[in-house]
Design a protein around this motif. Sequence first.
Motif, PDB file in Angstrom:
ATOM      1  N   THR A  47      -4.465   8.454   2.962  1.00 24.91           N
ATOM      2  CA  THR A  47      -4.745   9.119   1.603  1.00 24.91           C
ATOM      3  C   THR A  47      -5.237  10.342   2.196  1.00 24.91           C
ATOM      4  O   THR A  47      -4.799  11.685   1.800  1.00 24.91           O
ATOM      5  CB  THR A  47      -5.472   8.746   0.487  1.00 24.91           C
ATOM      6  OG1 THR A  47      -4.973   7.351   0.293  1.00 24.91           O
ATOM      7  CG2 THR A  47      -5.446   9.343  -0.674  1.00 24.91           C
ATOM      8  N   GLY A  48      -6.230  10.346   2.938  1.00 21.35           N
ATOM      9  CA  GLY A  48      -7.125  11.696   3.521  1.00 21.35           C
ATOM     10  C   GLY A  48      -5.951  12.549   4.217  1.00 21.35           C
ATOM     11  O   GLY A  48      -5.985  13.900   4.004  1.00 21.35           O
ATOM     12  N   GLU A  49      -5.395  12.271   4.993  1.00 20.48           N
ATOM     13  CA  GLU A  49      -4.204  12.745   5.586  1.00 20.48           C
ATOM     14  C   GLU A  49      -3.215  13.421   4.936  1.00 20.48           C
ATOM     15  O   GLU A  49      -2.707  14.358   5.260  1.00 20.48           O
ATOM     16  CB  GLU A  49      -3.757  11.826   6.969  1.00 20.48           C
ATOM     17  CG  GLU A  49      -4.826  11.090   7.985  1.00 20.48           C
ATOM     18  CD  GLU A  49      -5.390  12.517   8.695  1.00 20.48           C
ATOM     19  OE1 GLU A  49      -4.732  13.619   9.137  1.00 20.48           O
ATOM     20  OE2 GLU A  49      -6.824  12.179   9.115  1.00 20.48           O
ATOM     21  N   PHE A  50      -2.815  12.467   4.028  1.00 22.28           N
ATOM     22  CA  PHE A  50      -1.877  13.091   3.013  1.00 22.28           C
ATOM     23  C   PHE A  50      -2.341  14.389   2.174  1.00 22.28           C
ATOM     24  O   PHE A  50      -1.763  15.358   2.245  1.00 22.28           O
ATOM     25  CB  PHE A  50      -1.445  12.031   1.985  1.00 22.28           C
ATOM     26  CG  PHE A  50      -0.302  12.503   0.864  1.00 22.28           C
ATOM     27  CD1 PHE A  50       0.922  12.594   1.283  1.00 22.28           C
ATOM     28  CD2 PHE A  50      -0.931  12.712  -0.387  1.00 22.28           C
ATOM     29  CE1 PHE A  50       1.724  12.998   0.261  1.00 22.28           C
ATOM     30  CE2 PHE A  50      -0.058  13.183  -1.206  1.00 22.28           C
ATOM     31  CZ  PHE A  50       1.290  13.107  -1.150  1.00 22.28           C
ATOM     32  N   ILE A  51      -3.730  14.220   1.787  1.00 16.80           N
ATOM     33  CA  ILE A  51      -4.261  15.557   0.876  1.00 16.80           C
ATOM     34  C   ILE A  51      -4.387  16.361   2.021  1.00 16.80           C
ATOM     35  O   ILE A  51      -4.181  17.874   1.649  1.00 16.80           O
ATOM     36  CB  ILE A  51      -5.507  15.140   0.547  1.00 16.80           C
ATOM     37  CG1 ILE A  51      -5.423  13.919  -0.487  1.00 16.80           C
ATOM     38  CG2 ILE A  51      -6.241  16.060  -0.056  1.00 16.80           C
ATOM     39  CD1 ILE A  51      -6.380  13.234  -1.234  1.00 16.80           C
TER      40      ILE A  51
ATOM     41  N   SER B 224      -3.494   7.523   9.682  1.00 20.45           N
ATOM     42  CA  SER B 224      -3.000   6.559   9.040  1.00 20.45           C
ATOM     43  C   SER B 224      -3.775   5.287  10.017  1.00 20.45           C
ATOM     44  O   SER B 224      -3.189   4.984  11.054  1.00 20.45           O
ATOM     45  CB  SER B 224      -1.596   6.220   9.042  1.00 20.45           C
ATOM     46  OG  SER B 224      -1.426   5.019   8.493  1.00 20.45           O
TER      47      SER B 224
ATOM     48  N   ASP C 259       0.833  -1.144  -0.153  1.00 18.07           N
ATOM     49  CA  ASP C 259       0.055  -0.082   0.069  1.00 18.07           C
ATOM     50  C   ASP C 259       0.849   1.176   0.088  1.00 18.07           C
ATOM     51  O   ASP C 259       1.538   1.602   0.907  1.00 18.07           O
ATOM     52  CB  ASP C 259      -0.858   0.007   1.195  1.00 18.07           C
ATOM     53  CG  ASP C 259      -1.847   1.064   1.288  1.00 18.07           C
ATOM     54  OD1 ASP C 259      -1.921   2.056   0.241  1.00 18.07           O
ATOM     55  OD2 ASP C 259      -2.721   1.329   2.124  1.00 18.07           O
TER      56      ASP C 259
ATOM     57  N   PHE D 244       0.604   9.792   7.463  1.00 19.87           N
ATOM     58  CA  PHE D 244       0.366   8.691   6.355  1.00 19.87           C
ATOM     59  C   PHE D 244       1.621   7.818   6.471  1.00 19.87           C
ATOM     60  O   PHE D 244       2.604   8.075   6.885  1.00 19.87           O
ATOM     61  CB  PHE D 244       0.044   9.471   4.981  1.00 19.87           C
ATOM     62  CG  PHE D 244       1.324  10.360   4.301  1.00 19.87           C
ATOM     63  CD1 PHE D 244       2.142   9.829   3.816  1.00 19.87           C
ATOM     64  CD2 PHE D 244       1.213  11.717   5.048  1.00 19.87           C
ATOM     65  CE1 PHE D 244       3.164  10.688   3.388  1.00 19.87           C
ATOM     66  CE2 PHE D 244       1.922  12.554   4.378  1.00 19.87           C
ATOM     67  CZ  PHE D 244       3.146  11.817   3.602  1.00 19.87           C
TER      68      PHE D 244
ATOM     69  N   THR E  65       3.794   4.160   4.200  1.00 17.03           N
ATOM     70  CA  THR E  65       3.929   3.358   3.047  1.00 17.03           C
ATOM     71  C   THR E  65       3.736   2.038   3.742  1.00 17.03           C
ATOM     72  O   THR E  65       4.711   1.724   4.598  1.00 17.03           O
ATOM     73  CB  THR E  65       5.288   3.726   2.296  1.00 17.03           C
ATOM     74  OG1 THR E  65       5.185   4.827   1.527  1.00 17.03           O
ATOM     75  CG2 THR E  65       5.355   2.454   1.218  1.00 17.03           C
TER      76      THR E  65
ATOM     77  N   ASP F 167      -4.340  -2.949   3.641  1.00 20.80           N
ATOM     78  CA  ASP F 167      -4.047  -2.074   4.558  1.00 20.80           C
ATOM     79  C   ASP F 167      -3.849  -2.710   6.032  1.00 20.80           C
ATOM     80  O   ASP F 167      -3.346  -1.952   6.896  1.00 20.80           O
ATOM     81  CB  ASP F 167      -5.587  -1.443   4.910  1.00 20.80           C
ATOM     82  CG  ASP F 167      -5.969  -0.779   3.867  1.00 20.80           C
ATOM     83  OD1 ASP F 167      -5.231   0.247   3.497  1.00 20.80           O
ATOM     84  OD2 ASP F 167      -7.167  -0.882   3.084  1.00 20.80           O
TER      85      ASP F 167
ATOM     86  N   LEU G 191       0.246   4.376  -0.192  1.00 19.61           N
ATOM     87  CA  LEU G 191      -0.047   5.560   0.473  1.00 19.61           C
ATOM     88  C   LEU G 191      -1.435   4.993   1.560  1.00 19.61           C
ATOM     89  O   LEU G 191      -2.444   5.195   1.071  1.00 19.61           O
ATOM     90  CB  LEU G 191      -0.572   6.728  -0.485  1.00 19.61           C
ATOM     91  CG  LEU G 191      -0.750   7.939   0.180  1.00 19.61           C
ATOM     92  CD1 LEU G 191       0.401   8.503   1.194  1.00 19.61           C
ATOM     93  CD2 LEU G 191      -1.113   9.033  -0.828  1.00 19.61           C
ATOM     94  N   ASP G 192      -1.030   4.863   2.624  1.00 18.10           N
ATOM     95  CA  ASP G 192      -2.077   4.573   3.788  1.00 18.10           C
ATOM     96  C   ASP G 192      -2.408   5.911   4.458  1.00 18.10           C
ATOM     97  O   ASP G 192      -1.287   6.311   4.974  1.00 18.10           O
ATOM     98  CB  ASP G 192      -1.710   3.449   4.657  1.00 18.10           C
ATOM     99  CG  ASP G 192      -2.628   3.157   5.733  1.00 18.10           C
ATOM    100  OD1 ASP G 192      -3.726   2.844   5.489  1.00 18.10           O
ATOM    101  OD2 ASP G 192      -2.080   3.157   6.961  1.00 18.10           O
TER     102      ASP G 192
END
Length: 187
Positions: free
Chosen positions: A11-15, A109, A6, A21, A23, A135, A8-9
Amino acid sequence: QYWLVDPLDGTGEFIAGSGDFATLIALVRDNVPVLGVIYAPESDLLYWAVRGHGAFKEANGESRPISAMHHEHDQPDSLVVAISRRQKLENLTRRLNPAIHYELIPLGSSSLKSCLVAEGVADCYVRLGPTGEWDTAAAQCIVEAAGGRILSLALQPLSYNETESLENPDFIVMGDPDLAWGRILAH
């Protein structure tokens, strides 16, 4: 045998730019995660485990073994619970026994919340909602090598590449498998 990744575990936090987040990389052999790596680039935290050889955390250039929290009694008065920043709190609290006091630690994450359990910072993390095998595989290897477990909310083992769907059921990451989780989880 196959790799389950995965990239980018969280994704919402990364954005959102929160930094929560990671890997995830797992090696699955005979439907069991046997190697797990979780790396959070923003905080430069690395968690890893090899089945049967312990779990480890690297921070600030130093590596140390980690282990999950264990209790003296099978039904403690209070538990530390890692929770999602984005999940409705009432959905979670409906699933937990109201007779127990809960200290909540919010994080983004899913895999990093599992790592909090693996390193003994939290007692558990309850995940409600859709997730895939990618995940949980790395986290499961790390949590189990640290002495914990990841089970469905029906307290059954998760499976890897054994059904048509790669979707997980709702699950709990538990630090102390000997607690009375059937009484802690409200049905």
